[in-house]
Design an enzyme around this catalytic site. Sequence first.
Site, mmCIF file in Angstrom:
data_model
loop_
_atom_site.group_PDB
_atom_site.id
_atom_site.type_symbol
_atom_site.label_atom_id
_atom_site.label_comp_id
_atom_site.label_asym_id
_atom_site.label_seq_id
_atom_site.Cartn_x
_atom_site.Cartn_y
_atom_site.Cartn_z
ATOM 1 N N VAL A 11 25.775 -2.281 -13.829
ATOM 2 C CA VAL A 11 25.103 -2.284 -12.780
ATOM 3 C C VAL A 11 26.323 -2.289 -11.594
ATOM 4 C CG1 VAL A 11 23.485 -3.181 -10.822
ATOM 5 C CG2 VAL A 11 22.924 -3.109 -13.181
ATOM 6 N N THR A 121 18.986 -8.731 -11.168
ATOM 7 C CA THR A 121 17.674 -8.912 -11.278
ATOM 8 C C THR A 121 17.268 -10.491 -11.244
ATOM 9 O OG1 THR A 121 17.402 -6.875 -12.525
ATOM 10 C CG2 THR A 121 15.481 -8.538 -12.557
ATOM 11 N N LEU A 152 18.253 1.439 -12.003
ATOM 12 C CA LEU A 152 18.804 2.417 -12.761
ATOM 13 C C LEU A 152 18.471 2.178 -14.417
ATOM 14 C CD1 LEU A 152 21.542 1.079 -14.458
ATOM 15 C CD2 LEU A 152 22.575 1.439 -12.213
ATOM 16 N N GLU A 154 19.988 2.809 -18.194
ATOM 17 C CA GLU A 154 21.075 3.195 -19.004
ATOM 18 C C GLU A 154 21.025 4.563 -19.620
ATOM 19 O OE1 GLU A 154 22.169 0.021 -21.801
ATOM 20 O OE2 GLU A 154 21.932 -1.279 -20.393
ATOM 21 N N ASN A 207 9.326 -3.197 -13.712
ATOM 22 C CA ASN A 207 9.740 -3.280 -15.028
ATOM 23 C C ASN A 207 8.656 -3.611 -15.921
ATOM 24 O OD1 ASN A 207 12.268 -2.070 -14.940
ATOM 25 N ND2 ASN A 207 13.457 -3.968 -15.372
ATOM 26 N N GLY A 252 6.126 4.562 -30.177
ATOM 27 C CA GLY A 252 7.209 4.127 -30.848
ATOM 28 C C GLY A 252 7.265 2.746 -31.426
ATOM 29 N N GLY A 256 13.298 -1.791 -26.384
ATOM 30 C CA GLY A 256 14.194 -2.894 -26.346
ATOM 31 C C GLY A 256 15.399 -3.012 -25.341
ATOM 32 N N CYS A 259 16.969 -5.038 -20.787
ATOM 33 C CA CYS A 259 16.317 -5.312 -19.515
ATOM 34 C C CYS A 259 14.720 -5.791 -19.674
ATOM 35 C CB CYS A 259 16.227 -3.973 -18.509
ATOM 36 S SG CYS A 259 18.002 -3.744 -17.752
ATOM 37 N N LYS A 262 13.892 -8.938 -21.581
ATOM 38 C CA LYS A 262 14.440 -10.031 -20.616
ATOM 39 C C LYS A 262 13.577 -10.463 -19.496
ATOM 40 C CE LYS A 262 17.873 -10.058 -17.325
ATOM 41 N NZ LYS A 262 18.901 -9.937 -16.705
HETATM 42 C C1 UDX Z 1 14.724 0.084 -17.875
HETATM 43 C C2 UDX Z 1 14.234 0.499 -16.474
HETATM 44 O O1 UDX Z 1 13.747 1.839 -16.731
HETATM 45 C C3 UDX Z 1 14.966 0.480 -15.159
HETATM 46 O O2 UDX Z 1 14.302 1.085 -14.052
HETATM 47 C C4 UDX Z 1 15.414 -0.901 -15.085
HETATM 48 O O3 UDX Z 1 16.526 -0.918 -13.963
HETATM 49 C C5 UDX Z 1 16.134 -1.277 -16.343
HETATM 50 O O4 UDX Z 1 15.502 -1.306 -17.437
HETATM 51 P P1 UDX Z 1 16.522 0.917 -19.476
HETATM 52 O O5 UDX Z 1 16.652 -0.677 -20.106
HETATM 53 O O6 UDX Z 1 17.914 1.474 -19.092
HETATM 54 O O7 UDX Z 1 15.958 0.741 -18.114
HETATM 55 O O8 UDX Z 1 15.826 1.857 -20.265
HETATM 56 P P2 UDX Z 1 14.345 2.645 -20.449
HETATM 57 O O9 UDX Z 1 14.709 4.043 -20.339
HETATM 58 O O10 UDX Z 1 13.372 1.957 -19.403
HETATM 59 O O11 UDX Z 1 13.712 2.303 -21.863
HETATM 60 C C6 UDX Z 1 13.508 0.993 -22.354
HETATM 61 C C7 UDX Z 1 13.019 0.934 -23.613
HETATM 62 O O12 UDX Z 1 11.782 1.305 -23.558
HETATM 63 C C8 UDX Z 1 13.877 1.771 -24.781
HETATM 64 O O13 UDX Z 1 14.032 0.822 -25.911
HETATM 65 C C9 UDX Z 1 12.867 2.817 -24.807
HETATM 66 O O14 UDX Z 1 13.195 3.355 -26.303
HETATM 67 C C10 UDX Z 1 11.553 2.082 -24.717
HETATM 68 N N1 UDX Z 1 10.718 3.460 -24.422
HETATM 69 C C11 UDX Z 1 10.823 3.984 -23.164
HETATM 70 C C12 UDX Z 1 9.518 3.607 -25.215
HETATM 71 O O15 UDX Z 1 9.351 3.197 -26.197
HETATM 72 N N2 UDX Z 1 8.660 4.568 -24.773
HETATM 73 C C13 UDX Z 1 8.882 5.077 -23.708
HETATM 74 O O16 UDX Z 1 8.120 6.069 -23.296
HETATM 75 C C14 UDX Z 1 9.879 4.845 -22.577
#
Ligand code: UDX
Length: 433
Positions: A11, A121, A152, A154, A207, A252, A256, A259, A262
């Site tokens: 971040v 966070t 944001l 990743e 989140n 799916g 994981g 974020c 946790k």
């Molecule tokens: C997340 C939040 O989206 C973001 O706003 C926050 O700041 C940090 O946490 P991130 O952890 O980078 O971001 O990934 P994200 O794109 O949200 O996906 C998280 C997980 O959910 C991944 O394992 C992804 O595979 C899964 N996912 C996401 C699904 O299984 N289905 C979906 O429809 C979307």
Amino acid sequence: MKLTIIGSGYVGLTTGACFAEVGHEVLCVDNNQQKIDRLLRGEIPIYEPGLDELVKRNTEAGRLRFTTSTAEGVDFGEVVFIAVPTPPQPDGSVDLRFIEKVAREIAQVVTSYKVIVDKSTVPVNTGEKVADTIRRYAPEVTFDVVSNPEFLREGCAVDDLMKPDRIVIGANSEKAIALMRGVYAPFDAPVLVTDINSAELIKHAANSFLALKISYINAVSQICEISGADVEMVAAGIGMDRRIGRNFLNAGIGYGGSCFPKDIAAFIAISEQLGVPFHLLKEVQAVNRQMLQRFLKHIRDALWVLEDKRIAVWGLAFKNNTDDIRSSVAIELVETLVKEGAHVTVYDPKAMENARHLEVAERLIFANSPLEAVDEAEAVVIATEWPEFAAVDFAAVKARMRSPLVFDGRNLLDPARMAELGFMYRGIGRGVS
Ligand code: UDX
């Protein structure tokens, strides 16, 4: 403006680079000398699309600098952002030691008015504790504490920062709000000003809601699977309702990353500490855990015994466009297959290096391409939603495999096409083709 970021991790570094990109002068601080040395040499410690060019451009332009000195950082910035880790404790609650330490360090060196912004966070009410701490160690100094959570993702962090859906500024002073508006003036995004506690809550609530959406569609996928419906159709149908939306309804093997797991655990712990336990979120966690177990059961059912079976796993990262394997369901899957005696060959476009450091690595074969991974395999398993997996030549895949079984844990492929090619295909919530 002159801005300081304390903590140059995911971040902190990305935020600092984006602030520099829009014209601010940014000093990034980190107490890890090795990390700062690498950044000074122009090396980016993480894979994030677009970040290396951004850091390079702004470092060369002199707008982005790095140091290990908190004193230098606090002296430099009008606004000082705290972006240090807030790891989970065994009971799910947040470990705030790093935040407390930074608050003390700031108090020890601060000499003039500063806006101290919490970007990490944190649980609701942390801002008040940061303010108390600074006041206790530096009673003569004026300052304001602000909560400015980061949303944001990743894999698209730079885009999310440059074009955010919203900026949340939690502050109790007009002076701090004005300075924060200045920081974000170059960004074209709506600004929501709230009190500090609400801003802190927004992050955990957002989140948790996204994770809830994922678990919701995953629970629906289980019903689809048994009843003969297709979760992709169901998601399309409910997602067309603008009040619901199609985003984050991808069924799916579960969410994981660093974020969601946790933050959901933290929000549950916070709610329990406050005496209003958030039971719904426990169900979100439970559904998430079920997804991998159900998926593994389908693999076991098809292969009967996993011992000595050759299985190819495509994907190790917790999602596509990242090399991050923290709390990756793909890794958990690989570990289980190995534990049950399967010979596992893995391929991931970006996360192989990180996976090589895992304990399970010595029992894995690392392939150089998706095709190489499936050589002599009895099943191929898709564990991460990299779009390039859908573009692989599946006729060639079939020719290389010993038996044509595909388990698609991210619903990337078209079941009808897979059946046409002669595969036994099983996705999530869409039966067997
Ligand atoms: C997340 C939040 O989206 C973001 O706003 C926050 O700041 C940090 O946490 P991130 O952890 O980078 O971001 O990934 P994200 O794109 O949200 O996906 C998280 C997980 O959910 C991944 O394992 C992804 O595979 C899964 N996912 C996401 C699904 O299984 N289905 C979906 O429809 C979307």
